[in-house]
Design a protein around this motif. Structure first.
Motif, PDB file in Angstrom:
ATOM      1  N   VAL A 198       0.515  -1.305   0.044  1.00 19.58           N
ATOM      2  CA  VAL A 198       0.151  -0.006   0.114  1.00 19.58           C
ATOM      3  C   VAL A 198       0.683   1.286  -0.095  1.00 19.58           C
ATOM      4  N   ASN A 199       1.988   1.257   0.598  1.00 20.33           N
ATOM      5  CA  ASN A 199       2.831   2.317   0.773  1.00 20.33           C
ATOM      6  C   ASN A 199       3.867   2.553  -0.202  1.00 20.33           C
ATOM      7  N   LEU A 200       3.991   1.609  -1.288  1.00 18.51           N
ATOM      8  CA  LEU A 200       4.606   1.858  -2.192  1.00 18.51           C
ATOM      9  C   LEU A 200       3.440   1.855  -3.376  1.00 18.51           C
ATOM     10  N   MET A 201       2.417   1.603  -3.385  1.00 17.51           N
ATOM     11  CA  MET A 201       1.578   2.182  -4.556  1.00 17.51           C
ATOM     12  C   MET A 201       0.908   3.545  -4.241  1.00 17.51           C
ATOM     13  N   GLU A 202       0.928   4.054  -2.807  1.00 19.78           N
ATOM     14  CA  GLU A 202       0.889   5.699  -3.010  1.00 19.78           C
ATOM     15  C   GLU A 202       2.066   6.298  -3.353  1.00 19.78           C
ATOM     16  N   ASP A 203       3.245   5.527  -2.933  1.00 19.49           N
ATOM     17  CA  ASP A 203       4.664   6.687  -3.828  1.00 19.49           C
ATOM     18  C   ASP A 203       4.281   6.565  -5.567  1.00 19.49           C
ATOM     19  N   LEU A 204       3.990   6.015  -6.147  1.00 15.42           N
ATOM     20  CA  LEU A 204       3.946   6.261  -7.391  1.00 15.42           C
ATOM     21  C   LEU A 204       3.154   6.409  -7.409  1.00 15.42           C
ATOM     22  N   GLN A 205       1.482   6.645  -7.591  1.00 18.67           N
ATOM     23  CA  GLN A 205       0.490   6.947  -8.042  1.00 18.67           C
ATOM     24  C   GLN A 205       1.367   8.797  -7.440  1.00 18.67           C
ATOM     25  N   ASP A 206       1.905   9.253  -5.954  1.00 17.92           N
ATOM     26  CA  ASP A 206       2.336  10.308  -6.447  1.00 17.92           C
ATOM     27  C   ASP A 206       3.697  11.107  -7.366  1.00 17.92           C
ATOM     28  N   GLU A 207       4.572   9.920  -7.818  1.00 12.77           N
ATOM     29  CA  GLU A 207       5.352   9.768  -8.565  1.00 12.77           C
ATOM     30  C   GLU A 207       5.567   9.526 -10.306  1.00 12.77           C
ATOM     31  N   PHE A 208       4.319   9.322 -10.652  1.00 10.05           N
ATOM     32  CA  PHE A 208       3.864   9.023 -12.074  1.00 10.05           C
ATOM     33  C   PHE A 208       2.551   9.460 -12.120  1.00 10.05           C
ATOM     34  N   GLY A 209       1.880  10.238 -10.922  1.00  6.91           N
ATOM     35  CA  GLY A 209       0.376  10.892 -11.073  1.00  6.91           C
ATOM     36  C   GLY A 209      -0.297  10.150 -11.811  1.00  6.91           C
ATOM     37  N   LEU A 210      -0.519   8.498 -11.177  1.00 10.92           N
ATOM     38  CA  LEU A 210      -1.607   8.099 -11.663  1.00 10.92           C
ATOM     39  C   LEU A 210      -2.720   8.172 -11.038  1.00 10.92           C
ATOM     40  N   SER A 211      -3.902   7.402 -11.726  1.00  7.80           N
ATOM     41  CA  SER A 211      -5.444   7.031 -11.035  1.00  7.80           C
ATOM     42  C   SER A 211      -5.470   5.777 -10.801  1.00  7.80           C
ATOM     43  N   TYR A 212      -6.056   5.665  -9.520  1.00  8.88           N
ATOM     44  CA  TYR A 212      -6.087   4.601  -8.889  1.00  8.88           C
ATOM     45  C   TYR A 212      -7.962   4.251  -8.337  1.00  8.88           C
ATOM     46  N   LEU A 213      -8.307   3.345  -8.916  1.00  7.68           N
ATOM     47  CA  LEU A 213      -9.793   2.405  -8.715  1.00  7.68           C
ATOM     48  C   LEU A 213      -9.052   0.868  -8.162  1.00  7.68           C
ATOM     49  N   PHE A 214      -9.822   0.982  -6.894  1.00 12.48           N
ATOM     50  CA  PHE A 214      -8.651   0.732  -5.654  1.00 12.48           C
ATOM     51  C   PHE A 214      -9.536  -0.756  -4.803  1.00 12.48           C
ATOM     52  N   VAL A 215      -9.497  -2.155  -6.176  1.00 10.10           N
ATOM     53  CA  VAL A 215     -10.954  -3.058  -5.475  1.00 10.10           C
ATOM     54  C   VAL A 215     -10.420  -3.887  -3.481  1.00 10.10           C
ATOM     55  N   ALA A 216     -11.316  -3.446  -2.632  1.00  9.78           N
ATOM     56  CA  ALA A 216     -10.555  -3.709  -1.514  1.00  9.78           C
ATOM     57  C   ALA A 216     -11.673  -4.391  -0.859  1.00  9.78           C
ATOM     58  N   HIS A 217     -11.169  -5.898   0.425  1.00  9.94           N
ATOM     59  CA  HIS A 217     -11.945  -6.335   1.205  1.00  9.94           C
ATOM     60  C   HIS A 217     -11.672  -5.343   2.738  1.00  9.94           C
ATOM     61  N   ASP A 218     -11.068  -4.704   3.118  1.00  5.73           N
ATOM     62  CA  ASP A 218     -10.283  -4.364   4.109  1.00  5.73           C
ATOM     63  C   ASP A 218     -10.617  -3.484   4.029  1.00  5.73           C
ATOM     64  N   LEU A 219     -11.441  -2.517   4.951  1.00  3.18           N
ATOM     65  CA  LEU A 219     -11.802  -1.269   5.461  1.00  3.18           C
ATOM     66  C   LEU A 219     -11.344  -0.906   5.324  1.00  3.18           C
ATOM     67  N   GLY A 220     -10.068  -0.949   6.053  1.00  2.00           N
ATOM     68  CA  GLY A 220      -9.141  -0.436   6.891  1.00  2.00           C
ATOM     69  C   GLY A 220      -8.586   0.567   6.170  1.00  2.00           C
ATOM     70  N   VAL A 221      -7.409  -0.460   4.550  1.00  2.00           N
ATOM     71  CA  VAL A 221      -6.956   0.307   3.701  1.00  2.00           C
ATOM     72  C   VAL A 221      -8.031   0.560   3.604  1.00  2.00           C
ATOM     73  N   VAL A 222      -8.915   0.222   2.877  1.00  2.00           N
ATOM     74  CA  VAL A 222      -9.787   1.361   1.739  1.00  2.00           C
ATOM     75  C   VAL A 222      -9.763   3.135   1.815  1.00  2.00           C
ATOM     76  N   ARG A 223     -10.072   2.917   4.041  1.00  2.00           N
ATOM     77  CA  ARG A 223      -9.835   4.046   4.111  1.00  2.00           C
ATOM     78  C   ARG A 223      -8.832   5.050   4.159  1.00  2.00           C
ATOM     79  N   HIS A 224      -8.077   4.305   3.735  1.00  2.00           N
ATOM     80  CA  HIS A 224      -6.861   4.642   4.564  1.00  2.00           C
ATOM     81  C   HIS A 224      -6.045   5.294   2.963  1.00  2.00           C
ATOM     82  N   VAL A 225      -5.946   4.925   1.856  1.00  2.00           N
ATOM     83  CA  VAL A 225      -5.700   5.025   0.200  1.00  2.00           C
ATOM     84  C   VAL A 225      -6.795   5.736   0.019  1.00  2.00           C
ATOM     85  N   SER A 226      -8.130   5.373  -0.326  1.00  2.00           N
ATOM     86  CA  SER A 226      -8.887   6.089  -1.249  1.00  2.00           C
ATOM     87  C   SER A 226      -9.323   7.935  -0.439  1.00  2.00           C
TER      88      SER A 226
END
Length: 357
Positions: A198-226
């Motif tokens: 998750v930390n890696l994906m956030e760093d890459l999003q800032d570096e490459f200007g990405l947009s994510y559609l993030f599918v997950a069951h863990d609502l804690g992770v979803v809250r953090h990244v979304s």
């Protein structure tokens, strides 16, 4: 496109799978309504979390957006261009901008191919580089995702689950896309490895200007990244809101039940709070109940829920929910927008590697 403009626009997307019967002549006897009229918008540089129980249609929606499976009806617009109905050849240039990270880090990599080939083949196929330049790009990508250049000639079975998921991320980045659809990218990983990915994906999003559609069951992770979260139930989006608004004051009873199952780090608070336990099983998508699909399990359902399907209405500050008996409506209406455009969204902090997410 400028940051914050709509990148992906999905309108009334439907994907039904026919159920056929017969020995000599196949005839359609029913349909599995995997995705049943989903609409959502993802903006440039934004992360949209998509949550829901297993079988609600999340993965099918992702594949229909990418045109990996042809939608039954509806519209998918990427950067203003319509994708539904395009030929495979016409979709080629667009697919460079739309990549996917798959759920299973073991099944998503070809065991007969070396890592350098898995990541480098898309670069060569799309004519972005050739020869020694491909190897240089692949090794650079491996370095970006926390692997080493020497891993170039290894096979997938020589890596752990977390390392394989990093390889999947490197493959998704190989064509320099604008959109990455991550279909439960951390569900098969250990907790500490989840935090790293998750930390890696956030760093890459800032570096490459990405947009994510993030599918997950863990609502804690979803809250953090979304930045925003959409909740699906039986092929439909039943609630959509800014992440902070939805977690503080969920409007739909189904969202309330999901959030009540999220553990709270404080044992006393976790024990004292009221848990919402849904009774019954999820109805079959081949025979969904009339009216509100959730009424067979909803503790607040009345006669109107069994007849009329609720519309997805705005309950204040862009908080959308489809329910005849919304919860926390006053609180949701009083909340001020907290997400804003991706350019002004909250500062995100890395998940501590010792944290459960």
């Amino acid at each position: 496109m400028s940051k914050g403009d709509p990148l992906l626009e999905v309108t009334d997307l439907v994907k039904h799978f026919p159920i056929k019967s017969g020995v000599v002549f196949d005839r359609e006897v029913g349909r599995v309504r995997a995705v049943d009229g989903v609409s959502l918008t993802l903006r440039e540089g934004e992360t949209l979390g998509l949550v829901g129980e297993s079988g609600c249609g999340k993965s099918t929606l992702c594949r229909a957006i990418l045109q990996l499976t042809a939608p039954t009806s509806g519209s998918v617009r990427f950067a203003g261009e319509e994708l539904v109905g395009r030929s495979r050849r016409a979709l080629g240039p667009v697919r460079r901008q739309m990549q996917m990270i798959f759920q299973d880090p073991f099944a998503s990599l070809n065991p007969r191919r070396r890592i350098g080939q898995i990541i480098g083949d898309p670069i060569e196929m799309h004519g972005l580089a050739s020869g020694a330049e491909v190897k240089r790009r692949v090794q650079d990508l491996l370095d970006r995702v926390g692997l080493q250049a020497e891993h170039y000639n290894r096979f997938p079975h020589e890596f752990s689950g977390g390392q394989r998921q990093r390889i999947g991320i490197a493959r998704a980045l190989a064509l320099k896309p604008k959109l990455i659809i991550a279909d439960e990218p951390v569900s098969a990983l250990d907790v500490s490895v989840q935090a790293q990915i998750v930390n890696l994906m956030e760093d890459l999003q800032d570096e490459f200007g990405l947009s994510y559609l993030f599918v997950a069951h863990d609502l804690g992770v979803v809250r953090h990244v979304s930045d925003r979260v959409a909740v699906m139930y039986l092929g439909k989006v039943v609630e959509s809101a800014d992440a902070g608004d939805l977690y503080r004051a969920p409007v739909h009873p189904y969202s309330n039940a999901l959030l009540s199952a999220v553990p709270i780090p404080d044992p006393r608070r976790n024990t004292a709070r009221e848990r919402i336990v849904l009774e019954g099983d999820v109805p079959s998508p081949s025979d969904p109940p009339p009216g509100c699909h959730f009424h067979t399990r909803c503790p607040f359902a009345t006669d109107v829920c069994t007849v009329d399907e609720p519309a997805l209405l705005d309950h204040g500050t862009g908080h959308l929910a489809a329910c005849h008996h919304p919860r926390n409506v006053d609180a949701a209406t009083a909340l001020a927008p907290t997400g804003g455009s991706p350019a002004t969204r909250r500062d995100r902090r890395h998940i501590p590697l010792s944290s459960p997410g």
